[in-house]
Design an enzyme around this catalytic site. Sequence first.
Site, mmCIF file in Angstrom:
data_model
loop_
_atom_site.group_PDB
_atom_site.id
_atom_site.type_symbol
_atom_site.label_atom_id
_atom_site.label_comp_id
_atom_site.label_asym_id
_atom_site.label_seq_id
_atom_site.Cartn_x
_atom_site.Cartn_y
_atom_site.Cartn_z
ATOM 1 N N GLU A 91 -8.640 0.437 -2.896
ATOM 2 C CA GLU A 91 -9.418 0.393 -1.661
ATOM 3 C C GLU A 91 -10.402 1.558 -1.701
ATOM 4 O OE1 GLU A 91 -6.480 -0.039 1.485
ATOM 5 O OE2 GLU A 91 -7.995 0.735 2.858
ATOM 6 N N ARG A 105 3.488 19.080 0.991
ATOM 7 C CA ARG A 105 4.055 20.304 0.433
ATOM 8 C C ARG A 105 3.319 20.772 -0.818
ATOM 9 N NH1 ARG A 105 9.144 22.099 2.483
ATOM 10 N NH2 ARG A 105 8.908 21.642 4.677
ATOM 11 N N ARG A 150 -9.672 7.926 -0.964
ATOM 12 C CA ARG A 150 -10.645 8.313 0.062
ATOM 13 C C ARG A 150 -11.564 9.394 -0.474
ATOM 14 N NH1 ARG A 150 -9.021 6.567 5.479
ATOM 15 N NH2 ARG A 150 -10.780 7.818 6.153
ATOM 16 N N HIS A 171 -3.596 -4.740 7.890
ATOM 17 C CA HIS A 171 -3.754 -3.640 8.840
ATOM 18 C C HIS A 171 -2.810 -3.841 10.018
ATOM 19 C CE1 HIS A 171 -5.998 0.013 9.676
ATOM 20 N NE2 HIS A 171 -5.560 -0.204 10.900
ATOM 21 N N GLY A 172 -1.851 -2.947 10.133
ATOM 22 C CA GLY A 172 -0.933 -2.974 11.266
ATOM 23 C C GLY A 172 0.137 -4.052 11.185
ATOM 24 N N HIS A 210 -5.676 3.633 -1.668
ATOM 25 C CA HIS A 210 -7.012 3.934 -1.137
ATOM 26 C C HIS A 210 -7.412 5.330 -1.612
ATOM 27 C CE1 HIS A 210 -9.652 4.150 2.790
ATOM 28 N NE2 HIS A 210 -10.341 4.443 1.704
ATOM 29 N N GLU A 259 -10.720 -9.572 2.985
ATOM 30 C CA GLU A 259 -9.468 -9.249 3.674
ATOM 31 C C GLU A 259 -9.809 -9.187 5.157
ATOM 32 O OE1 GLU A 259 -6.736 -6.242 2.276
ATOM 33 O OE2 GLU A 259 -6.303 -5.633 4.340
ATOM 34 N N ARG A 271 -7.408 12.710 0.793
ATOM 35 C CA ARG A 271 -6.320 13.236 1.639
ATOM 36 C C ARG A 271 -4.935 12.743 1.212
ATOM 37 N NH1 ARG A 271 -7.243 9.955 7.254
ATOM 38 N NH2 ARG A 271 -9.326 10.837 7.092
ATOM 39 N N HIS A 272 -4.884 11.580 0.564
ATOM 40 C CA HIS A 272 -3.564 11.151 0.062
ATOM 41 C C HIS A 272 -3.634 10.826 -1.443
ATOM 42 C CE1 HIS A 272 -5.359 7.403 1.401
ATOM 43 N NE2 HIS A 272 -5.043 7.574 2.677
ATOM 44 N N ASP A 314 -0.202 4.547 -0.059
ATOM 45 C CA ASP A 314 -0.907 5.785 0.306
ATOM 46 C C ASP A 314 0.006 6.820 0.964
ATOM 47 O OD1 ASP A 314 -3.214 4.554 -0.529
ATOM 48 O OD2 ASP A 314 -3.987 4.172 1.489
ATOM 49 N N HIS A 315 0.893 6.339 1.839
ATOM 50 C CA HIS A 315 1.691 7.299 2.614
ATOM 51 C C HIS A 315 2.708 8.058 1.773
ATOM 52 C CE1 HIS A 315 -0.357 6.350 6.141
ATOM 53 N NE2 HIS A 315 0.240 5.214 6.407
ATOM 54 N N GLY A 373 1.247 -1.448 4.345
ATOM 55 C CA GLY A 373 1.588 -0.101 3.917
ATOM 56 C C GLY A 373 2.562 0.598 4.849
ATOM 57 N N HIS A 374 2.062 0.975 6.020
ATOM 58 C CA HIS A 374 2.819 1.862 6.907
ATOM 59 C C HIS A 374 4.230 1.335 7.220
ATOM 60 C CE1 HIS A 374 2.997 5.141 9.823
ATOM 61 N NE2 HIS A 374 3.699 4.306 10.551
ATOM 62 N N THR A 429 -6.796 6.295 10.002
ATOM 63 C CA THR A 429 -6.730 5.229 9.004
ATOM 64 C C THR A 429 -7.986 4.374 9.176
ATOM 65 O OG1 THR A 429 -5.413 3.360 8.178
ATOM 66 C CG2 THR A 429 -5.351 3.735 10.542
ATOM 67 N N THR A 430 -8.201 3.401 8.292
ATOM 68 C CA THR A 430 -9.398 2.557 8.406
ATOM 69 C C THR A 430 -9.406 1.877 9.777
ATOM 70 O OG1 THR A 430 -9.060 2.120 6.070
ATOM 71 C CG2 THR A 430 -10.706 0.779 7.180
ATOM 72 N N ASN A 448 0.852 -1.193 0.000
ATOM 73 C CA ASN A 448 0.000 0.000 0.000
ATOM 74 C C ASN A 448 0.893 1.250 0.000
ATOM 75 O OD1 ASN A 448 -1.350 2.301 1.181
ATOM 76 N ND2 ASN A 448 -3.067 0.960 1.598
HETATM 77 N N1 PXP Z 1 -5.760 -3.153 4.533
HETATM 78 C C1 PXP Z 1 -6.679 -2.161 4.687
HETATM 79 C C2 PXP Z 1 -8.107 -2.470 4.427
HETATM 80 C C3 PXP Z 1 -6.296 -0.872 5.052
HETATM 81 O O1 PXP Z 1 -7.226 0.097 5.178
HETATM 82 C C4 PXP Z 1 -4.940 -0.599 5.251
HETATM 83 C C5 PXP Z 1 -4.519 0.799 5.593
HETATM 84 O O2 PXP Z 1 -4.691 1.635 4.492
HETATM 85 C C6 PXP Z 1 -4.030 -1.634 5.075
HETATM 86 C C7 PXP Z 1 -4.453 -2.908 4.740
HETATM 87 C C8 PXP Z 1 -2.565 -1.413 5.295
HETATM 88 O O3 PXP Z 1 -2.406 -1.165 6.664
HETATM 89 P P1 PXP Z 1 -1.005 -0.669 7.209
HETATM 90 O O4 PXP Z 1 -0.733 0.670 6.588
HETATM 91 O O5 PXP Z 1 -1.235 -0.601 8.683
HETATM 92 O O6 PXP Z 1 -0.001 -1.713 6.813
#
Ligand code: PXP
Length: 240
Positions: free
Chosen positions: A70, A18, A45, A191-192, A43, A151, A49-50, A9-10, A213-214, A100-101, A7
């Site tokens: 997403e 900026r 949104r 997620h996480g 994603h 998922e 935002r991103h 997004d970040h 992602g993160h 975040t979600t 992912n």
């Molecule tokens: N899956 C879903 C549905 C999410 O919303 C996210 C965050 O955008 C992720 C996976 C990835 O999560 P993370 O950034 O915590 O790895």
Amino acid sequence: MTLLGVNIDHVATIRNARGGREPEPVQAALQAEYGGADSIVCHLREDRRHIRDRDVRLLRELVQTSLQLEMALVEDVLKVALDVKPQEVMIVPERRLEVTTENGFDAVKHAESLKSHVERFRKAGISVSVFVDADMKQVEAAHASGASTIELHTGPYAHARTDKETEGALDSLETAAHRAWELGLQVHAGHGLNYHNVTRLIRQIPVEKVNIGHAIVSRAVFSGIDGAVREMKNVMVGLG
Ligand code: PXP
């Protein structure tokens, strides 16, 4: 072997900080593929935002693996999805003030709407994944909607503070995954997840794909995104 969706997004979050053109999310996607990513996730949104509409269009054109979009079930994002036609959409809930979600999509409460949207996507040749909590009723409702994939929300596992909480979260994920497999669904998880908790998860529950992602974008600050993806793949197969 469990596949890895990255992912990005970040990367767009940093670009937007900026208001300029760098870092370029498309470049991040291509570098992630170079590092071994099996798919790219972004994603779009409602508040943009991103990731922005132009990112989705460019990613669809340039990503060589597969693009997973997403999205919440909101009309203007739906329009982009049906126009751009990513290989897969992942339905998530969205709240304006969340960082975040936060939760899985409520596939029981929104059963009718989900079913009609899945049909719309199916007609457009887009497969559908539903992001759900590790709950039997949610898994069954996602299946009843006609979606091919779920998922599982790994937040409770990733944020567990004690061994008991961790084991409880893993057990719930395992039970939900087995029910999904029984029903013929593909099972993804996300997620996480990070370099420390992914191995235990996929050893106990060999899901088809994890989306991360993160943790990867954070590591990429120090080691570059292709290196960060390669390191994640190594950790997933026990070489990290
Ligand atoms: N899956 C879903 C549905 C999410 O919303 C996210 C965050 O955008 C992720 C996976 C990835 O999560 P993370 O950034 O915590 O790895």
